[in-house]
Design an enzyme around this catalytic site. Structure first.
Site, PDB file in Angstrom:
ATOM      1  CD  GLU A 138      71.114 -38.194  75.281  1.00 19.74           C
ATOM      2  OE1 GLU A 138      71.581 -37.299  74.903  1.00 19.74           O
ATOM      3  OE2 GLU A 138      71.357 -38.832  76.240  1.00 19.74           O
ATOM      4  CE  LYS A 179      72.958 -33.828  76.241  1.00 23.47           C
ATOM      5  NZ  LYS A 179      73.425 -34.992  76.003  1.00 23.47           N
ATOM      6  CB  CYS A 197      71.259 -36.548  78.495  1.00 25.23           C
ATOM      7  SG  CYS A 197      72.288 -37.774  79.126  1.00 25.23           S
TER       8      CYS A 197
END
Length: 275
Positions: free
Chosen positions: A44, A113, A154
């Site tokens: 990431e 995300k 994440c």
């Protein structure tokens, strides 16, 4: 469709020099390909320091410096590349975005995300991505010659609903570029990866930046590959490293046959409504 392939997860140190970060990523991708990897996953925010002040400075519109170099290296090495994530600018918004490239260097997927990391832990971490970033909206599953690959970033891993939908969409492996911190990492990193694998009977492959105590945001590191039974196949620990695993897609379906969780799902009852 290829039944077996070699996966590489890159755990690299990230500095405040974008060109150096891109160069390091390319070097490690080449190394992985030379060792036989067919699918490579980067961490990431691999081209920028992980902090809100850096995101606007390092953000790129697509195609930008980072994405163009990733296209080239994917084609050069003839691999499928899950190119971690980068700050991506579109209009007035900045997203935490993962691009996926095929062996010809073509874009075959993009994940922004969905769940932004906004926390305030007493005596621990304070961080609000939403101060700078905009949340994505798409459930991302990419078709490759190695089967369907789901993409999450994440904090997305905290939400089992997202992963269940990816598995329903056919994902056999989920690639997770991630950067858990030194508060949440020791507590929840491994168990989150293993439970998402067990819940959905999928492979989980999580790529994190290497740990660097000199950075303002210190990554927990410990990039990891987990099989559909929840077994940790490889763990990178904290230093810069590439981890590898041979992936057998048949194992996904063998486990689903032996323990048919997805078949037993009571879809007639699970009609959740969120207000």
């Amino acid at each position: 469709m290829i039944e077996k392939y070699k996966l590489a997860v890159v755990q690299m140190k990230v500095t405040d020099n974008k060109k150096e970060n891109i160069s390091k990523a390319k070097d490690m991708i080449r190394e992985a390909a030379q060792k036989g990897a067919n699918l490579v996953i980067l961490p990431e925010i691999f081209n920028s320091p992980y902090n809100n002040s850096s995101f606007p400075v390092y953000a790129e519109e697509f195609p930008g410096e980072t994405s163009l170099e990733m296209m080239k290296i994917a084609k050069e090495c003839s691999i499928v590349l899950v190119a971690g994530s980068i700050p991506e600018k579109e209009g007035d918004s900045i997203f935490n975005t993962c691009y996926v490239y095929n062996e010809s260097g073509e874009v075959i997927g993009r994940h922004r995300k969905i769940h932004l990391f906004d926390i305030n832990i007493k005596g621990g971490q304070y961080f609000k991505e939403s101060d700078v970033l905009t949340a994505g909206k798409d459930f991302t599953v990419v078709d490759t010659k190695f089967g369907k690959i789901g993409i999450a970033i994440c904090y997305d891993v905290r939400f089992p609903e997202y992963f269940r939908i990816l598995s329903e969409m056919g994902a056999e492996l989920v690639a997770l570029p991630a950067a858990f911190n030194m508060t949440t990492g020791p507590a929840h990193w491994e168990i989150s990866l293993r439970m998402r694998a067990v819940d959905n009977q999928i492979y989980m492959a999580a790529a994190s930046p290497a740990r660097d105590e000199s950075q303002s945001y210190v990554s927990y590191a410990n990039s990891m590959i987990v099989d559909p039974w929840g077994k940790v196949l490889e763990n990178a620990d904290t230093d810069e490293k590439i981890i590898y695993s041979d992936i057998d897609r048949k194992r996904v379906y063998e486990i689903r046959e032996q323990l048919p969780l997805l078949k037993h799902l009571r879809k007639d009852l699970y009609k959740l409504k969120y207000k």
